[in-house]
Design a protein around this motif. Structure first.
Motif, PDB file in Angstrom:
ATOM      1  N   VAL A  77      13.827  -5.096   2.083  1.00 48.85           N
ATOM      2  CA  VAL A  77      12.910  -5.114   3.167  1.00 48.85           C
ATOM      3  C   VAL A  77      14.221  -5.076   4.389  1.00 48.85           C
ATOM      4  N   ALA A  78      15.246  -6.173   4.982  1.00 54.34           N
ATOM      5  CA  ALA A  78      15.925  -5.651   5.595  1.00 54.34           C
ATOM      6  C   ALA A  78      16.298  -4.895   5.611  1.00 54.34           C
ATOM      7  N   LYS A  79      16.820  -4.057   4.670  1.00 47.51           N
ATOM      8  CA  LYS A  79      17.685  -2.915   4.550  1.00 47.51           C
ATOM      9  C   LYS A  79      17.186  -1.577   4.459  1.00 47.51           C
ATOM     10  N   ILE A  80      15.148  -1.606   4.430  1.00 50.51           N
ATOM     11  CA  ILE A  80      14.612  -0.908   4.430  1.00 50.51           C
ATOM     12  C   ILE A  80      14.468   0.078   5.875  1.00 50.51           C
ATOM     13  N   ARG A  81      14.345   0.782   6.182  1.00 50.29           N
ATOM     14  CA  ARG A  81      14.264   2.047   7.316  1.00 50.29           C
ATOM     15  C   ARG A  81      12.778   2.715   7.485  1.00 50.29           C
ATOM     16  N   GLU A  82      12.001   2.752   5.899  1.00 54.19           N
ATOM     17  CA  GLU A  82      11.214   3.600   5.867  1.00 54.19           C
ATOM     18  C   GLU A  82      11.407   3.877   5.086  1.00 54.19           C
ATOM     19  N   ILE A  83       9.552   4.585   4.259  1.00 51.67           N
ATOM     20  CA  ILE A  83       9.662   5.627   3.195  1.00 51.67           C
ATOM     21  C   ILE A  83       8.963   6.593   3.074  1.00 51.67           C
ATOM     22  N   LEU A  84       9.507   7.609   2.101  1.00 51.96           N
ATOM     23  CA  LEU A  84       8.859   8.779   2.795  1.00 51.96           C
ATOM     24  C   LEU A  84       8.294   9.734   1.226  1.00 51.96           C
ATOM     25  N   GLN A  85       7.480  10.108   1.012  1.00 49.84           N
ATOM     26  CA  GLN A  85       7.101  11.675  -0.270  1.00 49.84           C
ATOM     27  C   GLN A  85       8.081  11.503   0.421  1.00 49.84           C
ATOM     28  N   TYR A  86       8.165  12.054  -1.614  1.00 49.39           N
ATOM     29  CA  TYR A  86       9.529  12.979  -2.032  1.00 49.39           C
ATOM     30  C   TYR A  86       9.666  14.814  -1.479  1.00 49.39           C
ATOM     31  N   GLN A  87      10.160  14.641  -1.056  1.00 51.39           N
ATOM     32  CA  GLN A  87      10.986  16.349  -0.224  1.00 51.39           C
ATOM     33  C   GLN A  87      12.196  17.094  -1.032  1.00 51.39           C
ATOM     34  N   GLN A  88      12.251  18.010  -1.127  1.00 49.39           N
ATOM     35  CA  GLN A  88      12.676  19.750  -1.198  1.00 49.39           C
ATOM     36  C   GLN A  88      14.591  18.813  -0.773  1.00 49.39           C
ATOM     37  N   PHE A 129      22.433   0.163   5.877  1.00 51.60           N
ATOM     38  CA  PHE A 129      23.245  -0.683   5.464  1.00 51.60           C
ATOM     39  C   PHE A 129      24.654  -0.700   5.666  1.00 51.60           C
ATOM     40  N   ASN A 130      25.990  -1.298   5.480  1.00 55.21           N
ATOM     41  CA  ASN A 130      26.970  -0.580   5.919  1.00 55.21           C
ATOM     42  C   ASN A 130      27.139   0.128   6.939  1.00 55.21           C
ATOM     43  N   LYS A 131      25.839   0.502   8.456  1.00 55.39           N
ATOM     44  CA  LYS A 131      26.640   1.690   9.210  1.00 55.39           C
ATOM     45  C   LYS A 131      26.168   2.994   8.405  1.00 55.39           C
ATOM     46  N   LEU A 132      25.511   3.173   7.137  1.00 52.61           N
ATOM     47  CA  LEU A 132      25.296   3.952   6.851  1.00 52.61           C
ATOM     48  C   LEU A 132      23.751   4.289   6.900  1.00 52.61           C
ATOM     49  N   ASP A 133      23.093   5.373   6.676  1.00 50.62           N
ATOM     50  CA  ASP A 133      21.493   5.732   6.263  1.00 50.62           C
ATOM     51  C   ASP A 133      21.750   6.652   4.858  1.00 50.62           C
ATOM     52  N   ILE A 134      21.102   5.984   3.885  1.00 47.20           N
ATOM     53  CA  ILE A 134      21.649   6.922   2.295  1.00 47.20           C
ATOM     54  C   ILE A 134      19.778   6.627   2.307  1.00 47.20           C
ATOM     55  N   ALA A 135      19.057   7.575   1.227  1.00 49.22           N
ATOM     56  CA  ALA A 135      17.579   7.527   0.683  1.00 49.22           C
ATOM     57  C   ALA A 135      17.753   7.718  -0.550  1.00 49.22           C
ATOM     58  N   PHE A 136      17.079   6.913  -1.572  1.00 50.97           N
ATOM     59  CA  PHE A 136      17.293   6.137  -2.978  1.00 50.97           C
ATOM     60  C   PHE A 136      15.824   6.801  -3.283  1.00 50.97           C
ATOM     61  N   HIS A 137      16.145   8.180  -4.022  1.00 49.25           N
ATOM     62  CA  HIS A 137      14.656   8.434  -4.894  1.00 49.25           C
ATOM     63  C   HIS A 137      14.172   7.360  -6.847  1.00 49.25           C
ATOM     64  N   VAL A 138      13.027   7.229  -6.396  1.00 47.52           N
ATOM     65  CA  VAL A 138      12.053   6.520  -7.081  1.00 47.52           C
ATOM     66  C   VAL A 138      11.373   6.840  -7.233  1.00 47.52           C
ATOM     67  N   ASP A 139      10.374   6.402  -8.107  1.00 50.99           N
ATOM     68  CA  ASP A 139       8.966   6.926  -8.809  1.00 50.99           C
ATOM     69  C   ASP A 139       7.990   6.585  -8.142  1.00 50.99           C
ATOM     70  N   GLN A 140       8.066   5.374  -7.647  1.00 44.31           N
ATOM     71  CA  GLN A 140       6.661   4.871  -6.890  1.00 44.31           C
ATOM     72  C   GLN A 140       7.212   3.175  -6.910  1.00 44.31           C
ATOM     73  N   VAL A 141       6.491   3.123  -5.519  1.00 45.76           N
ATOM     74  CA  VAL A 141       6.555   1.515  -4.831  1.00 45.76           C
ATOM     75  C   VAL A 141       5.555   0.432  -5.317  1.00 45.76           C
ATOM     76  N   ILE A 142       5.829  -0.280  -5.830  1.00 45.62           N
ATOM     77  CA  ILE A 142       4.716  -1.392  -5.918  1.00 45.62           C
ATOM     78  C   ILE A 142       4.116  -2.434  -4.878  1.00 45.62           C
ATOM     79  N   GLY A 143       4.531  -2.868  -4.424  1.00 43.27           N
ATOM     80  CA  GLY A 143       4.662  -3.885  -3.207  1.00 43.27           C
ATOM     81  C   GLY A 143       4.927  -4.405  -2.929  1.00 43.27           C
TER      82      GLY A 143
END
Length: 301
Positions: free
Chosen positions: A30-41, A88-102
């Motif tokens: 979780v320390a790596k996460i800024r936020e979680i968003l719904q998929y966007q184009q 992390f490593n001073k980079l903002d990156i989004a990872f596309h996943v199917d669903q979040v469990i908890g």
């Protein structure tokens, strides 16, 4: 989802966000996460790595989207799901996943380090560890290695020390705690190039602590170790717990300690300061690491 869950520093615990790709379950600190968003184009970018889905701009900030299904050799799935926005490593990156469990609070002692058979095609580790939850296995992915394999220039900038003149620092021994075999080799190679030939290399905080205690009990710790470098994320014992143990001991605390991790952001820096770390640097800054090592060792003499 609120990811601002506070953990007391140095307890050897972490928060894992569990997410799914198909029927498979994975985790991220979780320390790596800024936020979680719904998929966007997203907007595809020509001539990028196949795992790069494209870019998008939430709140006028351009962020690269990495398709984790492609990274792990799965089919692309559908244009649905969620973006896990990381830093992390001073980079903002989004990872596309199917669903979040908890989110789960776990101890690093519960995380099993995968053996060398669980590697990517280039030999780098693709997993920080595996944890069993309610009869299912959750693989904690090594997101730094994933990003570095897609864009190598985001990894350690080993060219930062190319201009160092030949010098001898063999009178100083450095203890390194780093669980990634690839990063451990890069760090030690850079330190040796910088003149530090005497290195004690350990695979996690527990191994480092055991070695420190062994030398302390033998009565020659301060003669044998002049500086400690530790990662934060490591199985068995993390770097914050190692730092707390070292800086709570009247003898060991005399040894300068550097936290060298992709997780050194503002919040993590505050935690490291509270624990007594003498310096904290993010992973690409290998040149700055050598500078910090030089200054701390010189200052301790």
């Amino acid at each position: 989802m609120d990811t601002n869950i506070l953990l007391e520093s140095g307890t050897n615990e972490l928060e894992i966000l569990e997410f799914a790709l198909g029927n498979n379950h994975y985790g991220i600190n979780v320390a790596k996460i800024r936020e979680i968003l719904q998929y966007q184009q997203v907007t595809p970018v020509p001539n990028t790595h196949p795992s790069v889905e494209g870019i998008f701009m939430p709140r006028d900030t351009m962020i690269t989207v990495i398709n984790l299904r492609r990274c792990l050799g799965m089919d692309d799935g559908t244009e649905e799901g969620l973006f896990i926005i990381t830093n992390f490593n001073k980079l903002d990156i989004a990872f596309h996943v199917d669903q979040v469990i908890g989110i789960h609070r776990v101890s690093w002692e519960e995380i099993i380090k995968p053996d060398s058979t669980i590697n990517g095609s280039n030999g780098t580790s693709v997993s920080t560890g595996v944890i069993k939850m309610n009869e299912r296995l959750v693989v904690i992915l090594d997101f730094e290695s994933i990003v570095s394999s897609i864009s190598p220039e985001t990894g350690l900038r080993v060219t930062d020390i190319d201009n160092l003149q030949e010098r001898d620092r063999s009178d100083s021994t450095i203890l390194v705690a780093e669980d990634s075999p690839l990063l451990s080799k890069l760090i030690t190679d850079c330190l040796r190039k910088a003149g530090y030939q005497n290195l004690i290399v350990t695979g996690n905080g527990q191994e480092a602590w055991d070695k420190i205690c062994e030398l302390k009990n033998a009565g020659n710790l301060l003669d044998k170790v002049q500086l400690i470098i530790t990662d934060i994320e490591m199985p068995q014992m993390d770097g914050h717990r190692l730092t707390k143990l070292c800086k709570s001991d009247d003898t060991i605390k005399k040894i300068p300690l550097i936290i060298f991790s992709s997780l050194v952001n503002e919040e993590m820096r505050r935690k490291g300061e509270q624990l007594g770390a003498d310096a904290q640097l993010t992973k690409p800054e290998i040149g700055m690491l050598v500078d910090a090592v030089d200054k701390l060792i010189a200052g301790a003499k």
